[in-house]
Design an enzyme around this catalytic site. Structure first.
Site, mmCIF file in Angstrom:
data_model
loop_
_atom_site.group_PDB
_atom_site.id
_atom_site.type_symbol
_atom_site.label_atom_id
_atom_site.label_comp_id
_atom_site.label_asym_id
_atom_site.label_seq_id
_atom_site.Cartn_x
_atom_site.Cartn_y
_atom_site.Cartn_z
ATOM 1 N N GLY A 58 -4.862 66.869 -43.258
ATOM 2 C CA GLY A 58 -5.567 67.868 -42.785
ATOM 3 C C GLY A 58 -5.589 69.098 -43.538
ATOM 4 O O GLY A 58 -5.109 69.198 -44.687
ATOM 5 N N HIS A 59 -6.030 70.419 -42.991
ATOM 6 C CA HIS A 59 -5.909 71.492 -43.616
ATOM 7 C C HIS A 59 -4.784 72.068 -44.011
ATOM 8 O O HIS A 59 -4.419 72.598 -44.782
ATOM 9 C CB HIS A 59 -6.904 72.461 -42.822
ATOM 10 C CG HIS A 59 -7.362 73.962 -43.397
ATOM 11 N ND1 HIS A 59 -8.378 73.856 -44.213
ATOM 12 C CD2 HIS A 59 -6.842 75.182 -42.795
ATOM 13 C CE1 HIS A 59 -8.399 75.132 -44.642
ATOM 14 N NE2 HIS A 59 -7.735 75.838 -43.832
#
Length: 317
Positions: free
Chosen positions: A292-293
């Site tokens: 993810g981020h």
């Protein structure tokens, strides 16, 4: 029974001293120091580790975090590199003057970071850009191309193709002038639930994500005045999009050596944002992760290995 005698003290010491010294040097190389300096009258907190005579990596953090997001990467790379990770004004452990006393725009944050670089006498930098580190870093890079040794990009967008559903939703609210909707969206992003979601969404190994990360960010955001500052910065974010063509032009013209490591499941800046760089940087090295981020929370060792190989090849070591 024959008794085995221990080695004489001087021989034992002769065997242990190199090992002990090696361990001490190794630990010293990994050790992070925590410092402050004043830029434009604002106290800037930064982390530093490694030998200043070795290649320098400048780590520019994203929202809603701070230099804390780089703690693991710094420890892994410090034996071979010099690392500097500042907190921007209004973030982390840096000072947080009110918006009445400080201009919270990306243009100004980039200028403060550029002055920070000059104040520390940093040259020939390997820029690491993540999230907000993208628009801040690219402004510096475009303005001061002589500072650039290489660029490492992680979930930091410079192309419209890389705008995920969260960004598009906020863009639609802004276009519709839905102030109530925008307020709700930004408030959620600064809540504990919203911050945690940015860390865990899209991860495969969610058990690797330390709760310390999002609880640390949340703690900072709950300090007096911080959310007001962040809302001002957030409102200025749309001024980054017109800059994309300028940053792309820089990349086309200068063809810097670029390593891209990216959590492709990020719903803020998905994997398409990483692949878009190929349009202007055909030789860029791109690695998409099932993450993810905040990729470094899930894959710190893997990213550190990629950076080390990339910089070893560049510096011929």
């Amino acid at each position: 029974m024959e008794r085995k005698h221990p080695l004489p003290p001087f021989k034992l010491n002769a065997l242990l001293i190199p090992l002990l010294l090696g361990t001490a040097c190794f630990n010293q190389a990994r050790a992070q120091t925590y410092k402050k300096t004043i830029v434009e009258g604002v106290e800037i907190f930064y982390r530093e580790a490694g030998d200043p005579q070795k290649p320098t990596i400048l780590l520019l953090h994203g929202f809603p975090s701070s230099s804390h997001m780089y703690r693991n990467l710094i420890a892994l790379l410090a034996p071979n590199y010099h690392l500097i990770a500042p907190d921007y004004p209004g973030f982390g452990r840096s000072a947080k003057p009110s918006p009445d006393a400080f201009v919270y725009t990306f243009d100004h944050l980039a200028l403060v970071m550029e002055k920070f670089i000059d104040q520390l006498g940093l040259k020939s930098l390997n820029f690491y850009l993540q999230d907000y580190g993208g628009p801040i870093g690219f402004r510096i890079i475009k303005n001061r191309p002589e500072l650039v040794s290489s660029i490492i990009i992680q979930n930091a967008n410079a192309y419209l193709e890389g705008l995920g559903p969260d960004v598009q939703k906020i863009g639609a609210l802004a276009e519709a002038n839905d102030k109530k909707g925008l307020e709700a969206a930004t408030s959620y992003m600064m809540s504990l639930e919203g911050i945690r979601e940015q860390y865990v969404f899209g991860t495969v190994h969610s058990e690797r994500i330390s709760p310390d990360s999002y609880y640390m960010d949340h703690f900072i955001f709950e300090q007096p005045g911080v959310k007001d500052i962040q809302k001002v910065i957030f409102k200025d974010y749309s001024n980054n999009f017109p800059k994309y063509t300028e940053w792309q032009e820089y990349l086309r013209k200068h063809q810097p050596e670029v390593l891209i490591t990216w959590g492709k499941n990020d719903k803020i800046f998905p994997g398409s944002g990483a692949l878009a760089y190929k349009k202007d940087l055909p030789n860029a090295e791109i690695h998409l992760f099932e993450g993810g981020h905040f990729l470094l929370e899930e894959y710190p060792h893997e990213v550190a290995d990629l950076i080390h190989r990339f910089l070893q090849k560049k510096h011929g070591k």
